[in-house]
Scaffold this motif. Sequence first.
Motif, mmCIF file in Angstrom:
data_model
loop_
_atom_site.group_PDB
_atom_site.id
_atom_site.type_symbol
_atom_site.label_atom_id
_atom_site.label_comp_id
_atom_site.label_asym_id
_atom_site.label_seq_id
_atom_site.Cartn_x
_atom_site.Cartn_y
_atom_site.Cartn_z
ATOM 1 N N SER A 1 3.655 10.264 -3.043
ATOM 2 C CA SER A 1 5.159 10.274 -3.250
ATOM 3 C C SER A 1 5.119 10.270 -4.837
ATOM 4 O O SER A 1 4.007 10.067 -5.699
ATOM 5 N N SER B 1 17.169 -2.622 -3.765
ATOM 6 C CA SER B 1 17.288 -2.272 -5.093
ATOM 7 C C SER B 1 18.767 -2.667 -5.658
ATOM 8 O O SER B 1 19.801 -1.744 -5.561
ATOM 9 N N ILE C 1 7.800 9.341 -8.435
ATOM 10 C CA ILE C 1 8.693 8.108 -8.877
ATOM 11 C C ILE C 1 10.161 8.450 -8.294
ATOM 12 O O ILE C 1 10.934 7.739 -8.333
ATOM 13 N N CYS D 1 12.606 3.927 -15.426
ATOM 14 C CA CYS D 1 11.503 3.102 -14.651
ATOM 15 C C CYS D 1 11.498 1.943 -15.708
ATOM 16 O O CYS D 1 11.151 0.840 -14.979
ATOM 17 N N TRP E 1 11.807 7.215 -5.384
ATOM 18 C CA TRP E 1 11.942 5.881 -5.122
ATOM 19 C C TRP E 1 13.032 5.319 -6.036
ATOM 20 O O TRP E 1 13.577 4.266 -5.562
ATOM 21 N N ILE F 1 2.692 7.261 0.874
ATOM 22 C CA ILE F 1 2.988 6.579 -0.388
ATOM 23 C C ILE F 1 2.042 6.938 -1.544
ATOM 24 O O ILE F 1 2.713 7.360 -2.736
#
Length: 365
Positions: free
Chosen positions: A14, A54, A16, A40, A19, A11
């Motif tokens: 990682s 999401s 953005i 974002c 995600w 994590i």
Amino acid sequence: DAAEEANRRLIEESTIDMWLPTYQVTNDDGVITEGPIVDCDQVHLPSEFAGFGSLVVLTVDIDDGLELKDSLSVFTDAQTVYASTERLAVATPRWPEFDDDGELTEESDYRTAIHSFDISDPGTTSYTASGSVRGHLLNQFSMSEHEGYLRVATTDGTPWDSTGSESFVTVLSESGSDLVQAGQVGGLGEGEQIFAVRFLGDIGDVVTFEQIDPLYTIDLSDPENPVTRGELKIPGFSSYLHPWGDYLIGIGTDGNDEGETFGAVASLFDISDIDDPALVDKVPLGPEAPEGLDWFDSSSPVSWDAKAFNVWEDTIIVPVSWWGYAESGRDFQEINGNAAALIRVGDGTLTPIGRVGHPVIEQCE
């Protein structure tokens, strides 16, 4: 411990783009455009946990190709979607908490989270508010936006157990980024579940069922003080309600006073007097049971799919299937069938016109 450490490292390392959901626009030649589906600063996090998914709302001008005009995201799962011309509402269950013995904890209850979006501007969508209501929803007809308020019909408890349950209509208003309760009416069908809902302006119509079908008419003209005005109890139940002037057309299942159900049926309710709703006519959708059967039944997909219901001028068109069983081993083609039932709707009457179906085709040996 080693797995947790490895996961934390993944994590932390990682980026953005790993995600954010992505999208592609393609044609016969391949990919035209692709990239993150949302920026974002357009990703929202509800104040209460609402799932690991999401949810992305996209705005596309279909008169201008498939160019993405606007997008936003909320961290939530999505189960039920409703839209008016002003608001889009998405609902998802908030699962209750259980103890080590599999029992509900005292402080836990089954609720439904609701997220509201402003879609009044055709070119953009904005996230407005989130909140939750007690119980679970039946379907998209369980929500309705009217004059700035969101009305939601729910049954208390879990969808798989109606023991001790009751149903509610809750009126929600937007207060900042929160959906808060403005008013509520409860006590609908104690020990029963909601089987059909229809909101018509200031009126809400709710059907619950366990053994006898009560149709409740609810006055929502004062959002802070909704009131149950009428109640009609009849055998069977309606699974879909369709407005027809001063009437409601119900598509559902017939029944008797003992709570037994049998056969698809269309019912006509007079709701011109909100204090005294009345059943004025009822007709079966399927044929009479052929002689010599040990069991026969029928159903309509309208009960779970409103798009199967059709209107042609003064006539409703309702698909129906029927099937039966005979210990004598009769050919199923003599018993089973499906067709579209045509019923003319008059002033307080339902008149069967006939059924349009496919001819029986013999199978090849």
